[in-house]
Design an enzyme around this catalytic site. Structure first.
Site, PDB file in Angstrom:
ATOM      1  N   HIS A   1      -8.298   6.957   0.239  1.00 37.27           N
ATOM      2  CA  HIS A   1      -9.167   5.901   0.357  1.00 37.27           C
ATOM      3  C   HIS A   1      -9.606   5.055  -1.076  1.00 37.27           C
ATOM      4  CE1 HIS A   1     -10.327   7.675   4.504  1.00 37.27           C
ATOM      5  NE2 HIS A   1      -9.341   6.779   4.770  1.00 37.27           N
TER       6      HIS A   1
ATOM      7  N   ARG B   1       0.817  -1.156  -0.005  1.00 36.02           N
ATOM      8  CA  ARG B   1      -0.186  -0.025   0.028  1.00 36.02           C
ATOM      9  C   ARG B   1       0.786   1.246   0.169  1.00 36.02           C
ATOM     10  NH1 ARG B   1      -2.744   3.120   4.909  1.00 36.02           N
ATOM     11  NH2 ARG B   1      -4.192   4.496   3.610  1.00 36.02           N
TER      12      ARG B   1
ATOM     13  N   GLU C   1      -9.388  -3.497   2.468  1.00 32.29           N
ATOM     14  CA  GLU C   1      -8.328  -2.873   1.517  1.00 32.29           C
ATOM     15  C   GLU C   1      -7.261  -4.075   1.221  1.00 32.29           C
ATOM     16  OE1 GLU C   1      -8.914   0.421   4.257  1.00 32.29           O
ATOM     17  OE2 GLU C   1      -8.018   1.635   2.596  1.00 32.29           O
TER      18      GLU C   1
ATOM     19  N   ARG D   1      -9.114  14.711  12.952  1.00 37.80           N
ATOM     20  CA  ARG D   1      -8.994  15.618  12.052  1.00 37.80           C
ATOM     21  C   ARG D   1     -10.373  16.542  11.617  1.00 37.80           C
ATOM     22  NH1 ARG D   1      -7.083  11.530   7.484  1.00 37.80           N
ATOM     23  NH2 ARG D   1      -6.187  10.039   9.005  1.00 37.80           N
TER      24      ARG D   1
END
Ligand code: AMP
Length: 384
Positions: free
Chosen positions: A165, A76, A368, A226
């Site tokens: 993402h 990744r 993922e 965030r």
């Protein structure tokens, strides 16, 4: 590609202090393959704790795993900039390009690179593939990817909506089409990845056409720590009037904001518990969080023109029924509704809108690592 991609793939997701790994075997496109091994190495480089660095952690990991007959390693990589629009077999030139993108992803790309460097050294004869978080969003129309700032400045400094993402949005939107029994090319889906990080994506016929994260993963939805979208003048205001440095404001917006900044808890489970117990700060955090999602759904509905499905995924999207219900409340005029019964029950991939609803509301668990494994095999089978 002639044969479906079959093989044994090690997936490495290297963070700054952790390595998540999965070893898959079998036909990843037909039966999803088999997870042979997997886990998480944590506290890398921490005093008195885990491995000294990524090299030590990977060396130890690869010594323990059964890597016989390994077809490829999939890495990744968070930032692929403008160059990478697909999973890419890694060579020296690709490594240099990922290195050149470090200024755009200073927290993520160095850790991803550490994994690549060590894995290439330990497995020099095994193809290694980089799967980029940004790649799925390289289809964004220019008008979606362009910030309305002086073009000379944006071009010189690489200021652009890259989006993140992407692996998750790609996987979840494809699974949504399958869940509806429709061709991927024919459906318009709004995907809502609500985990520690959170982002929304409008997917038209398999192509990302709008997404909420931008130059960095700070923009868009409210997240665990965030802020997501804010008036950029807040940054100048804090610098001029609170005497905060750029690094302090960076830390404030990335680590002391979002749910945590609003109510002191970054875990949605804790926010929900406190809200149920009558804590007004948690109730406000929940409302700010859900309202932002509603606003993005409305915006993406307008951009897509026709929406076939809205899909929730990741830790909060998959588990927090109250968030799903609140984010999509009062949208019946848009053909969007959530069935209270379906929303409260069930597991795995499922539809939670009422029977016959114009827009299917879905929950699709993201995966993922599996998507990285599939993409890795496809990239290897396509390579010359
Ligand atoms: P992820 O980044 O996808 O692992 O998502 C992590 C977030 O999912 C955590 O911070 C939690 O806030 C949230 N989460 C996990 N399980 C639940 C749950 N059962 N209910 C609500 N939120 C959850």
């Amino acid at each position: 590609m002639t044969a479906p991609p079959t093989g044994r793939v090690l997936v490495l997701n290297c963070g700054s202090s952790s390595i998540k790994y999965r070893l898959y075997d079998g036909d990843l496109t037909v039966d999803g393959g088999r997870v042979v091994d997997g886990g998480l190495v944590e506290r890398i480089g921490e005093e008195g704790g885990g491995p000294a660095d990524h090299a030590a952690a990977l060396q130890d990991l690869m010594g323990r795993l059964d890597l016989g007959e390994l077809t490829a390693v999939g890495h990744r990589v968070v930032h692929g900039g403008l160059r990478f629009s697909a999973p890419t077999v890694i060579d020296d030139d690709v490594v240099a390009a990922i290195e050149a993108l470090v200024p755009l992803a200073p927290l993520h790309n160095p850790a991803n690179l550490a994994g690549i460097t060590v894995a290439r050294r330990l497995l020099p004869d095994t193809p290694q593939v980089a799967v980029f978080d940004t790649a799925f969003h390289r289809t964004l129309p220019e008008a979606a990817a362009t910030y309305a700032i002086d073009r000379a400045v944006t071009q010189e400094y690489g200021i652009h909506r890259y989006g993140f993402h992407g692996t998750s949005h790609a996987y979840v939107s494809r699974r949504t089409a399958a869940l509806l029994g429709r061709a991927y090319e024919d459906v318009n889906v709004i995907t809502l990845h609500l985990g520690n990080g959170a982002s929304a994506c409008a997917v038209a016929g398999g192509r990302s056409v709008a997404t909420s994260m931008g130059l960095s993963p700070l923009e868009g939805l409210v997240m665990g720590t965030r802020s997501g979208d804010i008036d950029p003048a807040i940054v100048f205001h804090l610098q001029r009037n609170a005497g905060m440095s750029v690094d302090e404001i960076d830390h404030l917006l990335n680590h002391r904001s979002g749910l945590f900044g609003l109510c002191g808890a970054n875990d949605m489970r804790e926010v929900l518990r406190r809200r149920a117990a009558g804590d007004p700060a948690a109730a406000l955090a929940f409302d700010v969080y859900c309202r932002r999602i509603t606003a993005y759904v409305g915006a993406y509905y307008a951009l897509l023109g026709r929406v076939d499905a809205i899909t929730f995924t990741a830790g909060i999207g998959e588990n927090a029924a109250d968030v799903r219900a609140a984010a999509l409340a009062n949208l019946e005029r848009l053909g969007i509704a959530v069935s209270p019964e379906r929303n409260a029950t069930g597991a795995g991939e499922r539809i939670i809108s009422p029977e016959g609803a114009e827009v299917a509301v879905c929950v699709v668990p993201t995966d993922e690592e599996r998507e990285i494994a599939t993409q890795t095999l496809l990239a290897v089978s396509r390579a010359p």
